[in-house]
Design a protein around this motif. Structure first.
Motif, PDB file in Angstrom:
ATOM      1  N   LEU A  95       0.820  -1.206   0.000  1.00 22.41           N
ATOM      2  CA  LEU A  95       0.000   0.000   0.000  1.00 22.41           C
ATOM      3  C   LEU A  95       0.859   1.264   0.000  1.00 22.41           C
ATOM      4  CD1 LEU A  95      -2.750  -1.179   2.482  1.00 22.41           C
ATOM      5  CD2 LEU A  95      -3.192  -0.385   0.147  1.00 22.41           C
ATOM      6  N   ASP A  96       1.950   1.252   0.770  1.00 20.01           N
ATOM      7  CA  ASP A  96       2.846   2.413   0.804  1.00 20.01           C
ATOM      8  C   ASP A  96       3.471   2.647  -0.564  1.00 20.01           C
ATOM      9  OD1 ASP A  96       2.332   2.831   3.470  1.00 20.01           O
ATOM     10  OD2 ASP A  96       4.164   1.850   4.187  1.00 20.01           O
ATOM     11  N   LEU A  97       3.819   1.566  -1.261  1.00 17.57           N
ATOM     12  CA  LEU A  97       4.412   1.692  -2.583  1.00 17.57           C
ATOM     13  C   LEU A  97       3.403   2.287  -3.565  1.00 17.57           C
ATOM     14  CD1 LEU A  97       6.676   1.148  -4.629  1.00 17.57           C
ATOM     15  CD2 LEU A  97       5.833  -1.210  -4.815  1.00 17.57           C
ATOM     16  N   ALA A  98       2.184   1.774  -3.562  1.00 17.00           N
ATOM     17  CA  ALA A  98       1.166   2.311  -4.473  1.00 17.00           C
ATOM     18  C   ALA A  98       0.889   3.780  -4.176  1.00 17.00           C
ATOM     19  CB  ALA A  98      -0.117   1.492  -4.355  1.00 17.00           C
ATOM     20  N   ALA A  99       1.000   4.178  -2.906  1.00 13.19           N
ATOM     21  CA  ALA A  99       0.709   5.563  -2.511  1.00 13.19           C
ATOM     22  C   ALA A  99       1.709   6.553  -3.090  1.00 13.19           C
ATOM     23  CB  ALA A  99       0.691   5.674  -0.992  1.00 13.19           C
ATOM     24  N   VAL A 100       2.842   6.066  -3.612  1.00 16.11           N
ATOM     25  CA  VAL A 100       3.785   6.949  -4.308  1.00 16.11           C
ATOM     26  C   VAL A 100       3.086   7.643  -5.473  1.00 16.11           C
ATOM     27  CG1 VAL A 100       5.865   6.959  -5.765  1.00 16.11           C
ATOM     28  CG2 VAL A 100       5.844   5.689  -3.594  1.00 16.11           C
ATOM     29  N   TRP A 101       2.098   6.973  -6.064  1.00 16.91           N
ATOM     30  CA  TRP A 101       1.369   7.537  -7.210  1.00 16.91           C
ATOM     31  C   TRP A 101      -0.017   8.059  -6.858  1.00 16.91           C
ATOM     32  CZ3 TRP A 101       4.763   3.535  -7.423  1.00 16.91           C
ATOM     33  CH2 TRP A 101       5.848   3.702  -8.297  1.00 16.91           C
ATOM     34  N   GLY A 102      -0.599   7.569  -5.771  1.00 17.34           N
ATOM     35  CA  GLY A 102      -1.916   8.058  -5.409  1.00 17.34           C
ATOM     36  C   GLY A 102      -2.658   7.066  -4.537  1.00 17.34           C
ATOM     37  N   PRO A 103      -3.905   7.377  -4.161  1.00 16.44           N
ATOM     38  CA  PRO A 103      -4.693   6.498  -3.304  1.00 16.44           C
ATOM     39  C   PRO A 103      -5.134   5.246  -4.051  1.00 16.44           C
ATOM     40  CG  PRO A 103      -6.010   8.353  -4.038  1.00 16.44           C
ATOM     41  CD  PRO A 103      -4.606   8.630  -4.484  1.00 16.44           C
ATOM     42  N   PRO A 104      -5.400   4.158  -3.327  1.00 20.76           N
ATOM     43  CA  PRO A 104      -5.844   2.921  -3.982  1.00 20.76           C
ATOM     44  C   PRO A 104      -7.262   3.049  -4.514  1.00 20.76           C
ATOM     45  CG  PRO A 104      -5.929   2.665  -1.611  1.00 20.76           C
ATOM     46  CD  PRO A 104      -5.279   3.992  -1.872  1.00 20.76           C
ATOM     47  N   VAL A 297      -0.899 -17.008  -8.219  1.00 20.18           N
ATOM     48  CA  VAL A 297      -1.573 -16.160  -7.235  1.00 20.18           C
ATOM     49  C   VAL A 297      -0.817 -14.840  -7.151  1.00 20.18           C
ATOM     50  CG1 VAL A 297      -2.352 -15.926  -4.853  1.00 20.18           C
ATOM     51  CG2 VAL A 297      -2.317 -18.189  -5.942  1.00 20.18           C
ATOM     52  N   MET A 298      -1.542 -13.747  -7.353  1.00 22.42           N
ATOM     53  CA  MET A 298      -0.959 -12.412  -7.333  1.00 22.42           C
ATOM     54  C   MET A 298      -1.796 -11.527  -6.419  1.00 22.42           C
ATOM     55  SD  MET A 298       1.158 -13.300  -9.773  1.00 22.42           S
ATOM     56  CE  MET A 298       1.976 -11.930 -10.612  1.00 22.42           C
ATOM     57  N   GLU A 299      -1.176 -10.455  -5.928  1.00 22.43           N
ATOM     58  CA  GLU A 299      -1.912  -9.438  -5.198  1.00 22.43           C
ATOM     59  C   GLU A 299      -1.694  -8.091  -5.892  1.00 22.43           C
ATOM     60  OE1 GLU A 299      -2.299 -11.433  -0.775  1.00 22.43           O
ATOM     61  OE2 GLU A 299      -1.088  -9.605  -1.006  1.00 22.43           O
ATOM     62  N   ARG A 300      -2.791  -7.360  -6.069  1.00 16.20           N
ATOM     63  CA  ARG A 300      -2.745  -6.143  -6.881  1.00 16.20           C
ATOM     64  C   ARG A 300      -3.404  -4.977  -6.166  1.00 16.20           C
ATOM     65  NH1 ARG A 300      -6.487  -4.216 -11.795  1.00 16.20           N
ATOM     66  NH2 ARG A 300      -7.696  -3.768  -9.924  1.00 16.20           N
ATOM     67  N   ILE A 301      -2.796  -3.808  -6.338  1.00 12.85           N
ATOM     68  CA  ILE A 301      -3.422  -2.555  -5.925  1.00 12.85           C
ATOM     69  C   ILE A 301      -3.484  -1.660  -7.147  1.00 12.85           C
ATOM     70  CG2 ILE A 301      -3.243  -0.497  -4.474  1.00 12.85           C
ATOM     71  CD1 ILE A 301      -1.658  -2.177  -2.472  1.00 12.85           C
ATOM     72  N   ALA A 302      -4.663  -1.161  -7.446  1.00 14.22           N
ATOM     73  CA  ALA A 302      -4.824  -0.186  -8.512  1.00 14.22           C
ATOM     74  C   ALA A 302      -4.765   1.218  -7.903  1.00 14.22           C
ATOM     75  CB  ALA A 302      -6.146  -0.380  -9.243  1.00 14.22           C
ATOM     76  N   VAL A 303      -4.179   2.160  -8.639  1.00  9.44           N
ATOM     77  CA  VAL A 303      -4.044   3.534  -8.183  1.00  9.44           C
ATOM     78  C   VAL A 303      -5.153   4.376  -8.833  1.00  9.44           C
ATOM     79  CG1 VAL A 303      -2.550   5.571  -8.118  1.00  9.44           C
ATOM     80  CG2 VAL A 303      -1.556   3.272  -7.941  1.00  9.44           C
ATOM     81  N   ALA A 304      -5.880   5.100  -8.009  1.00 12.23           N
ATOM     82  CA  ALA A 304      -7.008   5.898  -8.510  1.00 12.23           C
ATOM     83  C   ALA A 304      -6.555   6.892  -9.576  1.00 12.23           C
ATOM     84  CB  ALA A 304      -7.677   6.633  -7.356  1.00 12.23           C
ATOM     85  N   GLY A 305      -7.395   7.084 -10.587  1.00 14.54           N
ATOM     86  CA  GLY A 305      -7.053   7.933 -11.700  1.00 14.54           C
ATOM     87  C   GLY A 305      -7.870   9.210 -11.742  1.00 14.54           C
ATOM     88  N   VAL A 306      -7.827   9.855 -12.901  1.00 13.32           N
ATOM     89  CA  VAL A 306      -8.555  11.102 -13.135  1.00 13.32           C
ATOM     90  C   VAL A 306      -9.278  10.975 -14.476  1.00 13.32           C
ATOM     91  CG1 VAL A 306      -6.908  12.487 -11.827  1.00 13.32           C
ATOM     92  CG2 VAL A 306      -6.552  12.147 -14.278  1.00 13.32           C
ATOM     93  N   PRO A 307     -10.316  11.771 -14.721  1.00 10.29           N
ATOM     94  CA  PRO A 307     -10.951  11.757 -16.048  1.00 10.29           C
ATOM     95  C   PRO A 307      -9.938  12.074 -17.142  1.00 10.29           C
ATOM     96  CG  PRO A 307     -12.313  12.927 -14.470  1.00 10.29           C
ATOM     97  CD  PRO A 307     -11.004  12.676 -13.776  1.00 10.29           C
ATOM     98  N   LEU A 308     -10.081  11.423 -18.279  1.00  6.42           N
ATOM     99  CA  LEU A 308      -9.109  11.546 -19.363  1.00  6.42           C
ATOM    100  C   LEU A 308      -9.555  12.615 -20.354  1.00  6.42           C
ATOM    101  CD1 LEU A 308      -8.429   7.766 -19.989  1.00  6.42           C
ATOM    102  CD2 LEU A 308      -7.101   9.370 -18.592  1.00  6.42           C
ATOM    103  N   SER A 309      -8.573  13.237 -21.000  1.00  7.01           N
ATOM    104  CA  SER A 309      -8.878  14.258 -21.993  1.00  7.01           C
ATOM    105  C   SER A 309      -7.936  14.107 -23.182  1.00  7.01           C
ATOM    106  CB  SER A 309      -8.726  15.654 -21.399  1.00  7.01           C
ATOM    107  OG  SER A 309      -7.416  15.878 -20.944  1.00  7.01           O
TER     108      SER A 309
END
Length: 309
Positions: A95-104, A297-309
């Protein structure tokens, strides 16, 4: 689309050229960007323009701002980065690693692994073939995931690799005529044709209230470097807005083929305790389902995004 192949010439003659011949344009950096310098990370490219293995960092240790800045820059440069030998990585570090880019950002269709924000992907006999298609995670959301952080928990002795395709290269190598045609088009993205195929009508209706079809530009600008990217994928992009059904289907059939060009791709062989981080807007990925009856078996965290333009 049918092809007529001559036997006395050096190349096939197509009645409709789906992909152009000749040299590929493979630019690692966005136009005008300077080549980054790294003080902490060791960078070992897997191809000249997408994918690099990173050394010199233990992801289970606290991530300071200098390291975080280099990680962000490495991902922006290489689109997907890999780490090996990360045995100490626990869900809290993940979770700390994913937070480098943003919230999960949770995927509504994946079970969590016991830690909020961490999805467990266990693939065995019940899931054969489900993952083997080129796609962008969460493109069916109004603000698609910016990226994903995936770590291996259990890997088969052979097989189970993952591939990524550079969608900047996919766009760059379209003809100028095609670029002009799609520049201002939008496409509908919807989860029902894929995830909904295993659901009842009642389940689909329940999910549909929070996940209606959404529209994204066919050509998006990367939210962090402005690079043009082709943003359509096979399972989730259902139609081009403003075109007839036939014209929409023909155009999509042509555009999604760009992810399949080998020169645009990188392939990673998983080992125990490997980690991959990818830019979900700049890439598509394909999990190769060739390891039955072994488990993956893998564990994944996706990083929240923004609307695209």
């Amino acid at each position: 689309m049918a092809a007529t192949v001559t036997t006395d010439g050096p190349k096939p003659v197509l009645d409709k050229p789906l992909m152009r011949y000749g040299r590929r344009t493979l630019e690692r950096l966005a136009p005008g960007a300077e080549t980054p310098q790294y003080r902490i990370l060791g960078i070992s490219p897997l191809t000249p323009h997408i994918g690099a293995e990173i050394s010199g960092v233990d992801l289970s240790r606290p991530i300071g701002e200098e390291l975080a800045a280099e990680l962000r820059q490495a991902l922006l440069e290489w689109k997907v980065v890999f780490f090996r030998g990360q045995a100490g990585l626990q869900p809290c570090h993940h979770l700390d690693l994913a937070a480098v880019w943003g919230p999960p950002e949770a995927n509504p269709f994946f079970p969590e692994a016991g830690t909020a924000g961490v999805s467990r992907l266990a693939k065995d006999a019940m899931a054969i073939g489900n993952e083997n298609i080129w796609h962008s995670d969460h493109s069916f959301m109004a603000a698609p995931a910016l990226g994903s952080v995936l770590r291996s928990v259990e890997v088969p002795s052979a097989g189970g690799d993952t591939m990524w395709a550079d969608m900047g290269a996919a766009y760059d190598n379209l003809s100028e005529k095609m670029k002009a045609r799609i520049e201002n088009l939008a496409a509908v993205h919807d989860w029902v044709p894929s995830w909904g195929s295993t659901m009842t009508g009642e389940q689909i209706a329940d999910f549909r209230t929070s996940l209606p079809p959404v529209e994204h530009p066919v050509v998006v600008r990367h939210p962090r470097n402005g690079r043009r990217l082709l943003y359509v994928n096979e399972p989730f992009t259902t139609r081009i807005v403003g075109l007839s059904d036939t014209e929409s289907r023909e155009l999509l059939d042509e555009l999604v083929l760009q992810a399949r060009v080998p020169e645009f791709q990188v392939r990673f062989h998983w080992e125990q305790d490997s980690v991959a981080i990818w830019d979900n807007i700049a890439t598509q990925h394909y999990a190769i389902s060739d390891y039955f009856p072994r488990r993956r078996v893998m564990e994944r965290i996706a990083v929240a995004g923004v609307p695209l333009s």
